[in-house]
Every structure is written in C-alpha cells, then in structure tokens.
Motif scaffolding. Structure first.
Motif, short mmCIF file in Angstrom:
data_model
loop_
_atom_site.label_atom_id
_atom_site.label_comp_id
_atom_site.label_asym_id
_atom_site.label_seq_id
_atom_site.Cartn_x
_atom_site.Cartn_y
_atom_site.Cartn_z
N VAL A 93 0.90 -1.21 -0.02
CA VAL A 93 0.13 0.10 -0.13
C VAL A 93 0.84 1.22 0.02
CG1 VAL A 93 -1.76 1.34 1.23
CG2 VAL A 93 -1.90 -1.14 1.26
N ASP A 94 0.66 2.11 -0.97
CA ASP A 94 1.17 3.39 -1.29
C ASP A 94 0.54 4.42 -0.31
OD1 ASP A 94 2.10 5.98 -1.78
OD2 ASP A 94 2.50 5.44 -3.92
N ILE A 95 0.67 4.77 0.72
CA ILE A 95 -0.16 5.51 1.54
C ILE A 95 -0.31 6.86 0.96
CG2 ILE A 95 -0.18 6.69 3.87
CD1 ILE A 95 -0.62 3.72 4.24
N GLN A 96 0.73 7.62 0.44
CA GLN A 96 0.47 9.04 -0.08
C GLN A 96 -0.55 8.81 -1.09
OE1 GLN A 96 4.88 9.44 -0.50
NE2 GLN A 96 4.81 10.87 1.42
N ASN A 97 -0.42 8.00 -2.11
CA ASN A 97 -1.26 8.02 -3.18
C ASN A 97 -2.74 7.03 -3.01
OD1 ASN A 97 0.38 9.72 -5.30
ND2 ASN A 97 1.75 8.08 -5.02
N GLU A 98 -2.55 6.41 -2.01
CA GLU A 98 -3.86 5.52 -1.70
C GLU A 98 -3.76 4.42 -2.85
OE1 GLU A 98 -7.30 7.20 -0.32
OE2 GLU A 98 -6.14 8.15 0.93
N TYR A 99 -2.67 3.92 -3.27
CA TYR A 99 -2.76 2.90 -4.26
C TYR A 99 -2.60 1.47 -3.53
CZ TYR A 99 -1.72 6.56 -7.79
OH TYR A 99 -1.88 7.49 -8.50
N VAL A 100 -2.80 0.41 -3.97
CA VAL A 100 -2.85 -0.95 -3.54
C VAL A 100 -2.17 -1.77 -4.62
CG1 VAL A 100 -3.71 -3.00 -2.29
CG2 VAL A 100 -4.69 -0.96 -1.65
N TYR A 101 -1.25 -2.52 -4.51
CA TYR A 101 -0.37 -3.36 -5.45
C TYR A 101 -0.52 -4.96 -4.89
CZ TYR A 101 1.06 0.92 -7.04
OH TYR A 101 1.16 2.36 -7.36
N ILE A 102 -1.25 -5.59 -5.74
CA ILE A 102 -1.35 -7.20 -5.12
C ILE A 102 -0.36 -8.11 -5.80
CG2 ILE A 102 -2.88 -9.26 -5.12
CD1 ILE A 102 -4.18 -6.75 -3.61
N HIS A 103 0.33 -8.79 -4.91
CA HIS A 103 1.33 -9.99 -5.61
C HIS A 103 1.37 -10.98 -4.91
CE1 HIS A 103 5.23 -10.35 -7.35
NE2 HIS A 103 5.79 -10.97 -6.10
N PRO A 104 1.33 -12.34 -5.71
CA PRO A 104 1.15 -13.49 -5.00
C PRO A 104 2.29 -13.86 -4.34
CG PRO A 104 1.83 -13.64 -7.58
CD PRO A 104 1.56 -12.19 -7.19
N ALA A 105 2.07 -14.66 -3.26
CA ALA A 105 3.09 -15.24 -2.49
C ALA A 105 2.86 -16.91 -2.28
CB ALA A 105 2.88 -14.71 -1.00
N PHE A 106 3.34 -17.52 -3.27
CA PHE A 106 3.03 -18.80 -3.57
C PHE A 106 4.56 -19.77 -3.40
CE2 PHE A 106 -0.72 -17.45 -4.94
CZ PHE A 106 -1.70 -18.43 -4.58
N ASN A 107 5.76 -19.06 -3.90
CA ASN A 107 6.93 -19.65 -3.99
C ASN A 107 7.98 -19.40 -2.73
OD1 ASN A 107 9.65 -20.47 -4.74
ND2 ASN A 107 9.15 -19.15 -7.00
N HIS A 108 8.41 -20.56 -2.31
CA HIS A 108 9.26 -20.68 -1.22
C HIS A 108 10.55 -19.98 -1.41
CE1 HIS A 108 7.04 -22.79 1.94
NE2 HIS A 108 6.63 -23.50 1.03
N ASN A 109 10.84 -19.91 -2.73
CA ASN A 109 12.20 -19.50 -3.11
C ASN A 109 12.14 -17.80 -3.32
OD1 ASN A 109 13.54 -21.79 -2.98
ND2 ASN A 109 12.80 -22.26 -5.20
#
Length: 160
Positions: A93-109
């Motif tokens: 979350v970019d607080i200043q611009n109020e943007y949210v970016y979604i990123h998958p978290a599936f890979n242990h590496n």
C-alpha cells in the motif's frame, strides 16, 4: 513505533476499501489475532465462497529505481505466509497516493524487497482496478478448483 503502527493501520484501511470495491470480495480483518496474515478475503459467491489470505505492507517511502513499491517482508514471515493452506498474497500500500498493489506469495524461493506495480487498485482508474480484482478472483478460483477440495472433503473420514 507509534508512527509505524499508524502507517500500518492506514494501509490496512486503504486495502480493505480497495479490495471491497465492486462487491467481488468480502473482507475479514484478522489483525493481532493472526500475526502472519492481516486479512481473510472471500469471494462473494454462495456456491463457491473461495478464500485467500493477504498480508498488507504499507509504506510512505515511495518507489525504487525499477518503479516497484518499496516494501519488504522478512523471510521467516514470508515462508510462514506461504505455508498457510490457502492461496496467499501480499498487498503493498502506497499511503501517499492510496494505491494498493497485489502480488502472489506462493513460491518458497521468493524474496520480497519491493512489490511490482502491475496489479494496481486505485480510485482514479476504476476500470483497471476491477480488472485486477477479477483476475485475483480467477486466480483464487483456479487455486481451489485445481486442488479439487470438494472431492477431498466429501471423501475425508473424520475421527469425530
């Protein structure tokens, strides 16, 4: 620490608002009760209310030279998130611009030292945001339908 908590609280609020837009997802804040995940997110669908976990990382530091959001998650916390038995994601979350970016978290590496900005939720571009939400929904559906949980559950022999 108080300023960091305020940034985190603000980011969680922004995330909750953005992920809920367009009535695709229902959001459950877990907070202090679940130190590895911040939210349980559920698809609004009575037939298939599939769920995922999302860890929110908020920042006022902006973007790095590659254009990615400057947030990080420790390796032990990331591994613990990935080990959860639901699909898992990180929301930067970019607080200043109020943007949210979604990123998958599936890979242990994987290591998270920044969040790519290609899956952006914002007020300014509702069409693009809804497209990201629809892709997230489809990603969650794909996860659950490929493990065939419906057959697994009906074939499970409970000891109770």
């Amino acid at each position: 620490m108080a300023a960091q908590n305020a940034i985190g609280d603000q980011g969680e609020s922004i995330f909750s608002t953005r992920i809920s837009q367009d009535n695709i997802f229902k959001v459950y804040f877990l907070g202090e009760k679940a130190p590895i995940v911040d939210f349980l997110v559920e698809i609004i669908d009575e037939q298939n209310p599939y769920q995922c976990f999302i860890q929110v990382k908020s920042t006022t530091l902006g973007y790095n030279k590659k254009g990615n959001l400057k947030v990080s998650i420790s390796e032990p916390k990331l591994k613990a998130l990935i080990n959860r038995p639901l699909p898992t994601y990180i929301a930067g979350v970019d607080i200043q611009n109020e943007y949210v970016y979604i990123h998958p978290a599936f890979n242990h590496n994987m290591k998270i030292t920044s969040i790519p900005i290609n899956n952006k939720l914002s007020v300014a571009n509702k069409v693009a945001s809804v497209s990201v939400l629809q892709r997230l929904k489809q990603d969650i559906i794909n996860y659950w339908t490929t493990i065939n949980i419906d057959n697994h559950k009906t074939q499970y022999n409970s000891i109770l």
